[in-house]
Design a protein around this motif. Structure first.
Motif, mmCIF file in Angstrom:
data_model
loop_
_atom_site.group_PDB
_atom_site.id
_atom_site.type_symbol
_atom_site.label_atom_id
_atom_site.label_comp_id
_atom_site.label_asym_id
_atom_site.label_seq_id
_atom_site.Cartn_x
_atom_site.Cartn_y
_atom_site.Cartn_z
ATOM 1 N N GLY A 42 -5.475 -5.023 2.872
ATOM 2 C CA GLY A 42 -7.011 -4.290 2.392
ATOM 3 C C GLY A 42 -8.038 -4.273 3.560
ATOM 4 O O GLY A 42 -8.403 -3.126 4.103
ATOM 5 N N TYR B 292 -5.012 4.097 7.111
ATOM 6 C CA TYR B 292 -3.373 4.149 7.210
ATOM 7 C C TYR B 292 -2.897 4.003 8.672
ATOM 8 O O TYR B 292 -2.011 3.533 8.800
ATOM 9 C CB TYR B 292 -3.032 4.945 6.429
ATOM 10 C CG TYR B 292 -3.041 4.840 4.740
ATOM 11 C CD1 TYR B 292 -2.473 4.041 4.207
ATOM 12 C CD2 TYR B 292 -3.845 5.840 4.377
ATOM 13 C CE1 TYR B 292 -2.791 3.769 2.763
ATOM 14 C CE2 TYR B 292 -4.079 5.655 2.923
ATOM 15 C CZ TYR B 292 -3.688 4.841 2.211
ATOM 16 O OH TYR B 292 -3.838 4.551 0.893
ATOM 17 N N LEU C 122 -7.142 -1.797 6.063
ATOM 18 C CA LEU C 122 -7.176 -0.627 5.674
ATOM 19 C C LEU C 122 -8.681 -0.062 5.862
ATOM 20 O O LEU C 122 -8.920 1.105 6.310
ATOM 21 C CB LEU C 122 -6.448 -0.302 4.259
ATOM 22 C CG LEU C 122 -6.631 0.977 3.585
ATOM 23 C CD1 LEU C 122 -5.853 2.013 4.399
ATOM 24 C CD2 LEU C 122 -6.408 0.981 2.092
ATOM 25 N N VAL D 3 0.487 3.452 -2.907
ATOM 26 C CA VAL D 3 -0.881 4.260 -2.865
ATOM 27 C C VAL D 3 -0.969 5.445 -1.884
ATOM 28 O O VAL D 3 -1.558 6.301 -1.967
ATOM 29 C CB VAL D 3 -1.973 3.214 -2.651
ATOM 30 C CG1 VAL D 3 -3.446 3.799 -2.776
ATOM 31 C CG2 VAL D 3 -2.209 2.204 -3.861
ATOM 32 N N LEU E 72 0.908 -1.244 -0.073
ATOM 33 C CA LEU E 72 -0.105 -0.036 -0.050
ATOM 34 C C LEU E 72 0.836 1.171 0.100
ATOM 35 O O LEU E 72 0.349 2.315 -0.241
ATOM 36 C CB LEU E 72 -1.021 0.178 1.129
ATOM 37 C CG LEU E 72 -2.047 -0.955 1.335
ATOM 38 C CD1 LEU E 72 -2.795 -1.073 2.554
ATOM 39 C CD2 LEU E 72 -3.052 -0.681 0.120
#
Length: 442
Positions: A162, A170, A165, A38, A35
Motif C-alpha cells: 500500500g 504500480y 503504491l 486490483v 495488488l
C-alpha cells in the motif's frame, strides 16, 4: 543399539537452513501479490478475463511441473532455484512495462514456470543435503520453517504494498517485486549442493523418523522398501528422459510412493484452492472491504503457526494424523458456516492445521522416494496438486452459484474428512495388522 558414525555438523546444517529461510522469504516478498487482481481490474480487464488468467497460471504449473522436476534430477538443483526468481521477475516486469491482457498472460506463464522450477528441486535439495549430513530427521522441521518464512514474506509484502503504491504507483510496486526476486537469486547461489555419494549414510531407523512424522510406522525389515540403497539419490547417471521415465515408473509401480503422492496432492490442493475464496467469505460476514485484509492476516498467522509446529507434528501417530485432517475439515466448515468475523478464528486454526498436514505429507513422500528421480517424483505430486486445484476451482464455482460461498466452502472442506476416514479405515484393515494408520504402504 545402532550408533551414528558422525554427528550432524551444526555449522553445515545452519548454513543450509538460514540460506533456505532467506530464499523462501525473499521469493515471496513480492509486493504485487496483494495488488495484482486490483492492477488487472484498473487496467480494464473484466472478471472473466481475470479468471482466465488464473486458469493460464494453473495450466502453466501443470505444463512445466514434471519436466522441470526431471531437469532438477539431471542438472544442478541449485541452478534451477537461482533461475526461478529470474523467470518470475521477467513476468512481473512485463506486467508493469506493458500492462495488457497478452502481457498479463505471458507473465503468468513465466510465473508458473518459475514456480515449477522451484517445486521438486527445493524439496529434493533439502532432503539430499540433510541426508548427507545425517540430519534427515529434521526435514519436516526445516521445511515447515521454510514455508513459514515464505508466509512472512507474503505478510510483509501486504504491509508494504500500500505505501509503495501510494508513493510510486504500480511501476514502483513492480520494481520492488523484481528487486526481491533478484535478491532471492543472489541468496540461492549460497545454497549448498552435494550430489556425490557420501561416505556415511543415515541409518534406516533415522529415515523412519520422517516416515513416522506423518503417522507412519517404520516398515518391517523384511519389506522391500525397508532398507534404502547406500545412497538413495545415486543410482547411476541418467539422462533427462530416462530420469523422467524413472520417476513416473516409481510412482506407477511402487504403491507406497503412489499413496504418498496422492496424499500430498489432496491435502495441499483443497486448502490451496479455498484460500483464493477467503476474501469473498470475509465480505459475506458483513464487514467492510477495509476490514478484509485484517481477517486474512489472521489466516496467515494460523499458517505461520502451523509451519512452526512441524517438529511437534512429527510425533503424531496414524490416528493423530487422521485427527489432524479431521480438525482441518471441521474447522474450515464451521468457520465458513458461522457467517461471522469470529469464524475466521476457526479458519485460522484450520489453515494452520492444513499447513502442518501438508508439511508432514511431504516428509512422508520424501522418506519413500529412492533413486535419482527425487525431484521428478516430487514434481509429479506438485502436478497432481495443480490438477486438483483446477478441479476444485470449477467445483467451488458451481457450488457457490447454487448455494453461496459459505456452503460451497464447507462442502469443499469435506474432502479432509473423507481422507481422514480412509486413513483410519486402512489402519484397521486386517490385511495390515502390524502397521499403523497413515502408514499403509500400499
Amino acid at each position: 543399539m545402532i550408533l551414528i558414525a558422525s554427528r550432524v555438523p551444526d555449522p553445515a546444517v545452519r548454513r543450509l537452513t538460514t540460506t533456505l529461510y532467506g530464499y523462501a522469504f525473499l521469493s515471496d516478498l513480492v509486493l504485487l501479490y496483494p495488488l495484482y487482481v486490483v492492477f488487472f481490474a484498473d487496467t480494464g480487464l473484466s472478471v472473466g478475463q481475470i479468471a482466465s488468467l488464473f486458469v493460464i497460471w494453473s495450466a502453466a504449473g501443470v505444463l512445466f511441473e514434471v519436466p522441470s522436476g526431471a531437469w532438477a534430477d539431471v542438472l544442478s538443483r541449485r541452478l534451477l532455484l537461482c533461475l526461478a526468481p529470474l523467470v518470475a521477475a521477467a513476468g512481473f516486469a512485463l506486467w508493469v512495462l506493458v500492462p495488457s491482457y497478452p502481457a498479463f498472460a505471458v507473465g503468468f506463464l513465466l510465473w508458473g514456470a518459475g514456480g515449477a522450477l522451484v517445486s521438486g528441486a527445493l524439496e529434493a535439495l533439502v532432503w539430499t543435503e540433510l541426508d548427507r549430513l545425517g540430519a534427515v530427521g529434521r526435514y519436516a522441521r526445516v521445511l515447515g520453517r521454510a514455508r513459514t518464512a515464505g508466509v512472512l514474506g507474503v505478510v510483509v509484502s501486504g504491509v508494504l504494498a500500500g505505501p509503495v503504491l501510494a508513493v510510486g504507483g504500480y511501476p514502483a510496486v513492480g520494481a520492488a517485486s523484481v528487486l526481491a526476486c533478484l535478491l532471492a537469486t543472489t541468496v540461492a547461489t549460497r545454497l549448498p549442493e552435494h550430489r556425490a555419494p557420501a561416505a556415511a549414510r543415515v541409518p534406516v531407523y533415522e529415515s523412519a523418523i520422517a516416515v513416522r512424522a506423518v503417522g507412519a510406522a517404520a516398515p518391517r525389515p523384511d519389506e522391500p522398501d525397508a532398507v534404502p540403497p547406500a545412497n538413495p539419490d545415486d543410482d547411476g547417471d541418467l539422462g533427462w528422459w530416462d530420469t523422467l521415465r524413472a520417476g513416473v515408473s516409481q510412482v506407477r509401480t511402487r504403491p507406497p510412493v503412489r499413496a504418498a503422492v496422492l496424499l500430498v496432492a489432496v491435502v495441499a490442493a483443497d486448502w490451496g484452492a479455498l484460500d483464493e475464496y477467503t476474501p469473498l467469505l470475509a465480505l459475506d460476514t458483513g464487514v467492510g472491504a477495509q476490514a478484509v485484509p485484517l481477517l486474512l492476516l489472521l489466516l496467515w498467522a494460523g499458517v505461520t503457526v502451523g509451519g512452526l509446529l512441524a517438529p511437534l507434528g512429527g510425533r503424531l501417530g496414524g490416528r493423530g494424523y487422521a485427527a489432524l485432517l479431521g480438525l482441518v475439515g471441521v474447522a474450515l466448515a464451521g468457520g465458513a458456516l458461522l457467517r461471522h468475523p469470529a469464524g475466521f478464528v476457526l479458519l485460522a486454526v484450520a489453515f494452520g492445521a492444513a499447513q502442518l498436514a501438508t508439511v508432514l505429507a511431504d516428509a512422508r513422500l520424501q522418506a519413500r522416494i529412492t533413486g535419482t528421480s527425487r525431484a521428478t517424483v516430487t514434481s509429479l505430486a506438485g502436478m497432481a496438486t495443480d490438477v486438483l486445484i483446477i478441479v476444485t476451482y470449477a467445483g467451488y464455482g458451481l457450488l457457490a452459484t447454487a448455494a453461496g460461498n459459505a456452503v460451497a466452502f464447507a462442502l469443499t472442506a469435506g474432502a479432509y474428512l473423507v481422507v481422514a476416514l480412509v486413513l483410519l479405515t486402512r489402519r484397521r484393515s486386517p490385511a495390515h495388522p502390524s502397521r499403523s494408520a497413515g502408514a499403509a504402504d500400499d
